[in-house]
Design an enzyme around this catalytic site. Structure first.
Site, mmCIF file in Angstrom:
data_model
loop_
_atom_site.group_PDB
_atom_site.id
_atom_site.type_symbol
_atom_site.label_atom_id
_atom_site.label_comp_id
_atom_site.label_asym_id
_atom_site.label_seq_id
_atom_site.Cartn_x
_atom_site.Cartn_y
_atom_site.Cartn_z
ATOM 1 N N GLY A 273 1.948 4.025 -16.695
ATOM 2 C CA GLY A 273 2.464 4.840 -15.607
ATOM 3 C C GLY A 273 3.809 5.407 -15.977
ATOM 4 N N GLY A 275 7.361 7.868 -14.243
ATOM 5 C CA GLY A 275 8.009 8.497 -13.110
ATOM 6 C C GLY A 275 9.391 8.944 -13.515
ATOM 7 C CG PHE A 277 13.612 5.494 -11.370
ATOM 8 C CD1 PHE A 277 14.948 5.192 -11.182
ATOM 9 C CD2 PHE A 277 12.912 6.055 -10.323
ATOM 10 C CE1 PHE A 277 15.573 5.436 -9.980
ATOM 11 C CE2 PHE A 277 13.525 6.303 -9.111
ATOM 12 C CZ PHE A 277 14.859 5.995 -8.940
ATOM 13 C CB VAL A 280 4.914 0.931 -16.587
ATOM 14 C CG1 VAL A 280 4.277 -0.436 -16.829
ATOM 15 C CG2 VAL A 280 5.942 0.843 -15.476
ATOM 16 C CE LYS A 295 10.639 -2.097 -13.697
ATOM 17 N NZ LYS A 295 10.699 -2.366 -12.245
ATOM 18 C CG ASP A 389 7.795 -2.254 0.179
ATOM 19 O OD1 ASP A 389 7.330 -1.712 1.201
ATOM 20 O OD2 ASP A 389 7.871 -1.680 -0.920
#
Length: 611
Positions: A273, A275, A277, A280, A295, A389
């Protein structure tokens, strides 16, 4: 938003900074989570690229002549807006027990205003007091005086020095907006009143105070006390204080040649994955051939997005916890521009993915998953941590079908029975009534989330849902939960108990916490000791053929090649240095038993930049 074409829709996490900073403890980010954005769902990346970089500290802005286009129907600018190239200081300091006024400070105007959330667009009534030093302070109820009002009532504390004001009539009549720029992002605070006269009085009062402060060169007062450092974000911490915040347990680099884990210790296999930031990546440790998910986060983006606090929390929780149903951390280290978390790799997919395909789970399957979730949350509570969360997207399955709770960025530490916090954070569809109602909350907030996810599993839908967040929040606060006819009385009673509006009456809301839930008849068949020891066989085993099988990850990412390119072509890949901003970040566990003597450990300081 573009969601996966499943029955269920992904829910985006909303995060906030320190208690009552700026916006009723609501400086939330409004992340956009798509079905392909696995980094934000799988391994603890709860913040997202579309976050507004608001913070709990003074936000400095410089006005520009050209405003970026935001909507097709642009708001009408008030004819009396401030001149350009002024400084806009919209500060949001933490709540203190009171803000005593100086002899020179006077109340310029006060009264009730409607304030709109910056990202969850609901309106809340607040009593605001504008002081001559530029402070615009908002309270839950009218204060006797601002010097003696308890912190529970102070929800907003802005400084309007040099602000620009706009008057609009959308989305409510008689609205006015305080605007500014932070970095390149427009920051707004939106208020509404009942009449044009009221709006004119407020805007003129704010404009006069703002102009006077600029003319005389005054600096607005901003209290420096921080009452909740765990939730405070990057902008509220000086660099030297930030360095102390990043001092964590673990082996660190030193001049004596102690071995360190670096990117060179891993073979990169697939992108899981990515993004804003970072990425991963599925990797294999060269010395042991074990698989991990690494990560890799960009420090610059973490700082710009004010996500240091959540990264700190995630790091602390990962290092301090050990439970079979929680994702675990093996190492953490850093390059000059990256933070790296080497984490347990699980490839059974999200519960969200499985439920989206199967629509509902049986009560037996729900009982098993619910029991493992409850066991994990009960463990966190025993460590003084609330999770905050819980949602299907943060619940993973390992290859055998056991639960793994991921994403610890919104955890709150040092919360035991009787202790509370008030930070507004979580995911809209999962927010507990006490969070929405601006009340202090404690451990029971996690049991509400448990009720929501278990309801989804059994019923195939959320207990409360509406695309309009205003309506959604009203439903959560006042609507009684409804159950389909085909569920058992035990399941109905459990869910009703977990979804009780009053946290004191909620199942698990008492001093016994998790034990009260474990004793419920719905879980009568569960041996909790055997559960933790994984002696109870899972009702479903993911159909993975090997440890490297990534069928439950998005092919958009897993099909990519992994490229890590150092900015300096002559420098070795993955070399690291504990730079001043993030000293002692490294955590290397039992490194001696895994690295081996043949591992190449680089000692230079070149960067490892990811494409």
């Amino acid at each position: 938003m573009n969601y996966l074409p499943f029955v269920l829709q992904r829910r985006s996490t909303v995060v906030a900074s320190a208690p009552a900073p700026g916006s009723a403890s609501r400086i939330p980010e409004s992340p956009t989570t798509t079905g392909s954005n696995i980094i934000n769902i799988i391994y603890s990346q709860s913040t997202h690229p579309n976050s507004s970089p608001t913070s709990g500290s003074a936000e400095k802005f410089s006005w520009q002549q050209s405003w970026p286009s935001r909507t097709s129907a642009a708001p009408t600018h008030d004819s009396g807006t401030m001149s350009i190239n002024t400084t806009f200081d919209l500060s949001s300091p933490s709540v203190t027990s009171g803000h005593a006024l100086t002899e020179q400070t006077q109340v310029v105007k006060e009264g009730w205003l409607m304030k709109r959330g910056e990202h969850i667009k609901n309106w809340r009534q607040r009593y605001f007091v504008l002081h001559s030093d530029g402070r615009l302070m908002g309270y839950r109820s009218k204060p006797a005086d601002s010097a003696s009002t308890p912190s529970d009532f102070l929800l907003n504390n802005f400084t309007v020095r040099g602000c620009q004001i706009m008057t609009v009539d959308r989305p409510k009549p008689f609205t006015f907006i305080i605007r500014g720029l932070q970095w390149t992002t427009v920051i707004e605070r939106t208020f509404a009143v009942e009449s044009e006269l009221e709006r004119q009085q407020w805007t003129e009062a704010i404009r006069n105070v703002s102009s006077r402060l600029i003319d005389v060169g005054e600096v607005a007062m901003t209290p420096s006390e921080q009452t909740d450092m765990t939730d405070v974000d990057m902008a509220t911490i000086a660099e030297d204080e930030l360095s102390e915040q990043f001092s964590v347990q673990g082996t660190t680099c030193n001049s004596s040649g102690v071995k360190k884990v670096t990117l060179e210790n891993f073979e990169f296999l697939k992108v899981l994955g990515k993004g804003t930031f970072g990425k991963v990546i599925l990797c294999r440790e060269k010395a042991t051939a074990k698989l991990y998910a690494i990560k890799i986060l960009k420090k610059e983006v973490i700082i710009q997005k004010d996500e240091v606090a959540h990264t700190l929390t995630e790091s602390r929780v990962l290092k301090s916890t050990n439970h079979p149903f929680l994702i675990s951390l093996k190492y953490s280290f850093q390059t000059n521009d990256r933070l790296c978390f080497v984490m347990q790799y699980v490839n059974g997919g999200e519960l969200f993915w499985h439920l989206s395909h199967e629509r509902i789970f049986t009560e037996d399957r729900t009982r098993f998953y619910g029991a493992e979730i409850i066991s994990a949350l009960g463990y966190l509570h025993s460590q003084g941590i609330i999770y905050r969360d819980l949602k299907l997207e943060n619940l993973l399955l390992d290859k055998d079908g056991h639960i793994k709770v991921a994403d610890f960025g919104l955890c709150k530490e040092d919360i035991t029975y009787g202790r509370t916090t008030k930070t507004f954070c979580g995911t809209p569809e999962y927010l507990a009534p006490e969070v929405l109602d601006d009340n202090d909350y404690g451990q029971a907030v996690d049991w509400w989330g448990t009720g929501v996810v278990m309801y989804e599993m059994i019923c195939g839908r959320l207990p409360f849902y509406n695309r309009d967040h205003d309506v959604l929040f009203t439903l959560i606060l006042v609507e009684e939960v409804k159950f389909p006819r085909n569920i058992t009385d035990e399941a109905k009673n459990l869910l009703a108990g977990l979804l009780a509006k009053d946290p004191k009456k909620r199942l698990g809301g008492g001093k016994d916490d998790v034990k009260e839930i474990q004793a419920h008849p719905f879980f009568a068949s569960i041996n909790w000791t055997d559960l933790v020891l994984k002696k109870i066989p899972p009702p479903f085993k993911p159909q993975v053929t090997s440890d490297t099988d990534t069928r439950y990850f998005d092919k958009e990412f897993t099909g990519e090649s992994v490229e890590l390119t150092p900015p300096d072509p002559t420098g070795p890949l993955g070399s690291i240095a504990e730079e001043p901003l993030f000293p002692q970040f490294s955590y290397q566990g039992d490194m001696a038993s895994t690295l081996g003597t043949s591992s190449h450990i680089s000692t230079s300081t070149s960067l490892a930049s990811m494409q």
